[in-house]
Write a protein that holds these residues in place. Structure first.
Motif, PDB file in Angstrom:
ATOM      1  N   ALA A 376       0.830  -1.204   0.000  1.00  0.00           N
ATOM      2  CA  ALA A 376       0.000   0.000   0.000  1.00  0.00           C
ATOM      3  C   ALA A 376       0.864   1.254   0.000  1.00  0.00           C
ATOM      4  O   ALA A 376       0.556   2.242  -0.686  1.00  0.00           O
ATOM      5  N   ILE A 377       1.971   1.215   0.739  1.00  0.00           N
ATOM      6  CA  ILE A 377       2.881   2.365   0.785  1.00  0.00           C
ATOM      7  C   ILE A 377       3.536   2.572  -0.575  1.00  0.00           C
ATOM      8  O   ILE A 377       3.622   3.690  -1.093  1.00  0.00           O
ATOM      9  N   VAL A 378       3.994   1.478  -1.176  1.00  0.00           N
ATOM     10  CA  VAL A 378       4.671   1.571  -2.479  1.00  0.00           C
ATOM     11  C   VAL A 378       3.713   2.087  -3.550  1.00  0.00           C
ATOM     12  O   VAL A 378       4.080   2.944  -4.376  1.00  0.00           O
ATOM     13  N   VAL A 379       2.478   1.580  -3.552  1.00  0.00           N
ATOM     14  CA  VAL A 379       1.522   2.009  -4.577  1.00  0.00           C
ATOM     15  C   VAL A 379       1.128   3.474  -4.375  1.00  0.00           C
ATOM     16  O   VAL A 379       0.910   4.212  -5.343  1.00  0.00           O
ATOM     17  N   THR A 380       1.049   3.914  -3.115  1.00  0.00           N
ATOM     18  CA  THR A 380       0.784   5.336  -2.866  1.00  0.00           C
ATOM     19  C   THR A 380       1.915   6.189  -3.426  1.00  0.00           C
ATOM     20  O   THR A 380       1.684   7.245  -4.031  1.00  0.00           O
ATOM     21  N   ALA A 396      -5.202   8.997  -8.901  1.00  0.00           N
ATOM     22  CA  ALA A 396      -6.348   8.803  -8.012  1.00  0.00           C
ATOM     23  C   ALA A 396      -6.882   7.370  -8.094  1.00  0.00           C
ATOM     24  O   ALA A 396      -7.298   6.789  -7.084  1.00  0.00           O
ATOM     25  N   GLU A 397      -6.862   6.806  -9.282  1.00  0.00           N
ATOM     26  CA  GLU A 397      -7.317   5.420  -9.438  1.00  0.00           C
ATOM     27  C   GLU A 397      -6.484   4.467  -8.582  1.00  0.00           C
ATOM     28  O   GLU A 397      -7.017   3.544  -7.952  1.00  0.00           O
ATOM     29  N   LEU A 398      -5.180   4.686  -8.556  1.00  0.00           N
ATOM     30  CA  LEU A 398      -4.315   3.854  -7.716  1.00  0.00           C
ATOM     31  C   LEU A 398      -4.633   4.039  -6.232  1.00  0.00           C
ATOM     32  O   LEU A 398      -4.627   3.092  -5.452  1.00  0.00           O
ATOM     33  N   LEU A 399      -4.919   5.275  -5.851  1.00  0.00           N
ATOM     34  CA  LEU A 399      -5.097   5.585  -4.433  1.00  0.00           C
ATOM     35  C   LEU A 399      -6.340   4.938  -3.832  1.00  0.00           C
ATOM     36  O   LEU A 399      -6.380   4.663  -2.629  1.00  0.00           O
ATOM     37  N   HIS A 400      -7.352   4.662  -4.627  1.00  0.00           N
ATOM     38  CA  HIS A 400      -8.557   4.021  -4.101  1.00  0.00           C
ATOM     39  C   HIS A 400      -8.220   2.663  -3.463  1.00  0.00           C
ATOM     40  O   HIS A 400      -8.702   2.339  -2.378  1.00  0.00           O
ATOM     41  N   GLY A 401      -7.396   1.885  -4.145  1.00  0.00           N
ATOM     42  CA  GLY A 401      -7.000   0.590  -3.589  1.00  0.00           C
ATOM     43  C   GLY A 401      -6.170   0.737  -2.334  1.00  0.00           C
ATOM     44  O   GLY A 401      -6.281  -0.067  -1.399  1.00  0.00           O
ATOM     45  N   CYS A 402      -5.334   1.765  -2.289  1.00  0.00           N
ATOM     46  CA  CYS A 402      -4.485   2.004  -1.111  1.00  0.00           C
ATOM     47  C   CYS A 402      -5.329   2.392   0.098  1.00  0.00           C
ATOM     48  O   CYS A 402      -5.000   2.039   1.234  1.00  0.00           O
ATOM     49  N   PHE A 434     -11.767  13.714  -8.209  1.00  0.00           N
ATOM     50  CA  PHE A 434     -11.186  14.131  -6.935  1.00  0.00           C
ATOM     51  C   PHE A 434     -12.235  14.034  -5.832  1.00  0.00           C
ATOM     52  O   PHE A 434     -11.939  13.590  -4.714  1.00  0.00           O
ATOM     53  N   GLY A 435     -13.467  14.439  -6.155  1.00  0.00           N
ATOM     54  CA  GLY A 435     -14.547  14.330  -5.181  1.00  0.00           C
ATOM     55  C   GLY A 435     -14.789  12.887  -4.771  1.00  0.00           C
ATOM     56  O   GLY A 435     -15.026  12.587  -3.588  1.00  0.00           O
ATOM     57  N   ASP A 436     -14.731  11.977  -5.749  1.00  0.00           N
ATOM     58  CA  ASP A 436     -14.906  10.550  -5.427  1.00  0.00           C
ATOM     59  C   ASP A 436     -13.807  10.065  -4.487  1.00  0.00           C
ATOM     60  O   ASP A 436     -14.070   9.310  -3.537  1.00  0.00           O
ATOM     61  N   LEU A 437     -12.559  10.486  -4.760  1.00  0.00           N
ATOM     62  CA  LEU A 437     -11.448  10.086  -3.900  1.00  0.00           C
ATOM     63  C   LEU A 437     -11.613  10.673  -2.500  1.00  0.00           C
ATOM     64  O   LEU A 437     -11.394   9.980  -1.492  1.00  0.00           O
TER      65      LEU A 437
END
Length: 447
Positions: A376-380, A396-402, A434-437
């Motif tokens: 999670a840290i690496v993907v962030t 932002a797409e990556l951050l949802h999983g993190c 951005f709002g979704d995130l």
């Protein structure tokens, strides 16, 4: 899987069944009843289940139980004749997992089964005692009453228990890991204050250093910085008396990482990393030395010292490529982890495109449950690289999983990095994505 291995697995399953006093029909009925107790009734009747049991134990061509039956058997063999849960070394549950391994089950699936049972134990209020077992619990009570009666077998059981808890990082929330670890931390403290036999002191200090270090990290992750500092101080003292400098290096590195996120600037973390590198170079673990140099590179990069960072990375790769047979450290630090440090260095003092590729390669290999927090840290960080490459929506797409991973583990470092990434995305705050995130962050992490 060899033919011999499968026969060993089948014989082990048969021995476990008989040790619990079950006939083939008796185990079949127990499985049917357990499935009903767990709210997952079987479609098959007892006679059909009995035929399956016989196939698992066949002396000619045994087969591996299916996943559903593996889960039910795990629940049955997690309890002794007295009904108490025991999952640690020497337990029927440990022997059962060994049988599945002989029958060809993957390490990943065995880890999943173990995590499911540990989670169940903490759900119903159990804890570390389930990892120790009745005889070890009795021996621990005796040693706490009279530390002179501490012996090597008890120390080995305590070390295994700490290792078992450590293995659940990424699978269980840190608050649960604290509950599991608390009894052994307190036991180490009491034993170190007592008249323990002198020859056993170095080993006790090693076990204490491991327990305190993991406890320090858990306290940090659950936002108790005062307790974290106290535990790291105790871990440093214990490791210093263990007779192996590399053990103190491990403490310093863990302490440096939490310090990096709990103290402004990098100076305090840099001092701890410097101490870790000195101890690692004096110690006998090449793996620990590689990790120390990698962390040294990250701190240097964050301070803007590119040449120092690249030199430390070169040393880390040199250590990583060295012969590590017989390395005394059981650290899981791998080339995948090191590529993550390469990425951090590129992110801060190099090329964000190169950083992105390093992070992507590292994340692709960090797939074990134990590596969930690190992934999670690496993907962030990979998302941060995308932001710098002017790909904010993709980031932002990556951050949802993190976000989901950080919520599942309660990891503070991942949450801190996520919030920093969100800050870097603020120029796009009027975008729908951005709002979704933002909504996902607020709903899941509360901020």
């Amino acid at each position: 899987m060899s033919v011999h291995g499968s026969l060993v697995g089948a014989a082990t399953l048969r021995r476990l069944r008989l040790a619990h006093g079950w006939s083939l029909a008796g185990l079949a009925r127990a499985l049917v009843e357990k499935a009903a107790d767990l709210g997952q009734p079987l479609d098959a009747g007892a006679a059909s289940v009995q035929r399956s049991v016989a196939r698992w134990e066949s002396s000619k061509a045994p087969i591996l139980p299916g996943e559903r039956y593996q889960f039910l058997l795990a629940h049955l063999y997690a309890r002794g004749a007295d009904g108490a849960v025991f999952l640690g070394s020497g337990s029927d549950f440990a022997e059962y997992l060994d049988a599945l391994a002989h029958l060809g089950e993957s390490e990943h699936r065995l880890a999943e089964l173990r995590t499911l049972l540990v989670r169940t134990t903490t759900d119903v209020g159990g804890g570390l005692l389930a990892l120790l077992g009745p005889s070890t619990q009795s021996a621990l009570a005796t040693a706490l009453a009279d530390p002179r009666r501490l012996d090597e077998a008890l120390l080995a059981a305590m070390r295994t228990a700490v290792t078992d808890v450590n293995a659940q990082v990424g699978s269980l929330p840190f608050v649960r890991l604290q509950l599991l670890l608390a009894p052994v931390i307190e036991s180490c403290r009491r034993l170190l204050d007592g008249p323990v036999p002198e020859p056993l002191l170095p080993v006790l200090r090693q076990v204490a250093a491991q327990a305190y270090t993991l406890g320090g990290r858990c306290a940090f992750e659950t936002r108790d910085d005062v307790a974290s500092r106290q535990l790291y101080a105790a871990a440093t003292a214990a490791a210093g008396g263990s007779g192996a400098p590399w053990r103190r290096a491990v403490v310093h590195m863990s302490h440096a990482l939490v310090t990096l996120y709990s103290t402004p600037g990098v100076d305090a973390a840099q001092q701890l990393v410097g101490a870790a590198v000195r101890d690692a170079r004096a110690g006998g673990s090449v793996t620990v030395r590689a990790r120390a140099h990698a962390l040294q590179a990250e701190i240097a990069a964050r301070a803007g010292h590119e040449r120092h960072a690249q030199s430390a990375l070169a040393l880390a790769w040199y250590d990583m490529d060295a012969d590590r047979d017989g390395d005394p450290s059981q650290s899981s630090f791998t080339a995948a982890h090191l590529r993550g440090f390469e990425g951090v260095t590129q992110l801060h003092v190099g090329d964000p495109a190169a950083a992105h590729d390093y992070f992507a390669g590292s994340a692709a290999e960090l797939i074990a449950p134990r590596e969930r927090v690190q992934r999670a840290i690496v993907v962030t960080d990979q998302a941060l690289a995308r932001i710098r490459l002017d790909e904010p929506e993709s980031a932002a797409e990556l951050l949802h999983g993190c976000i989901d991973a950080a919520a599942a583990t309660g990891g503070r470092v991942a949450a801190i990095r996520l919030r920093r990434a969100r800050g870097d995305l603020r120029p796009w705050r009027r975008e729908d994505w951005f709002g979704d995130l933002d909504d996902h962050l607020i709903e899941t992490l509360g901020a």
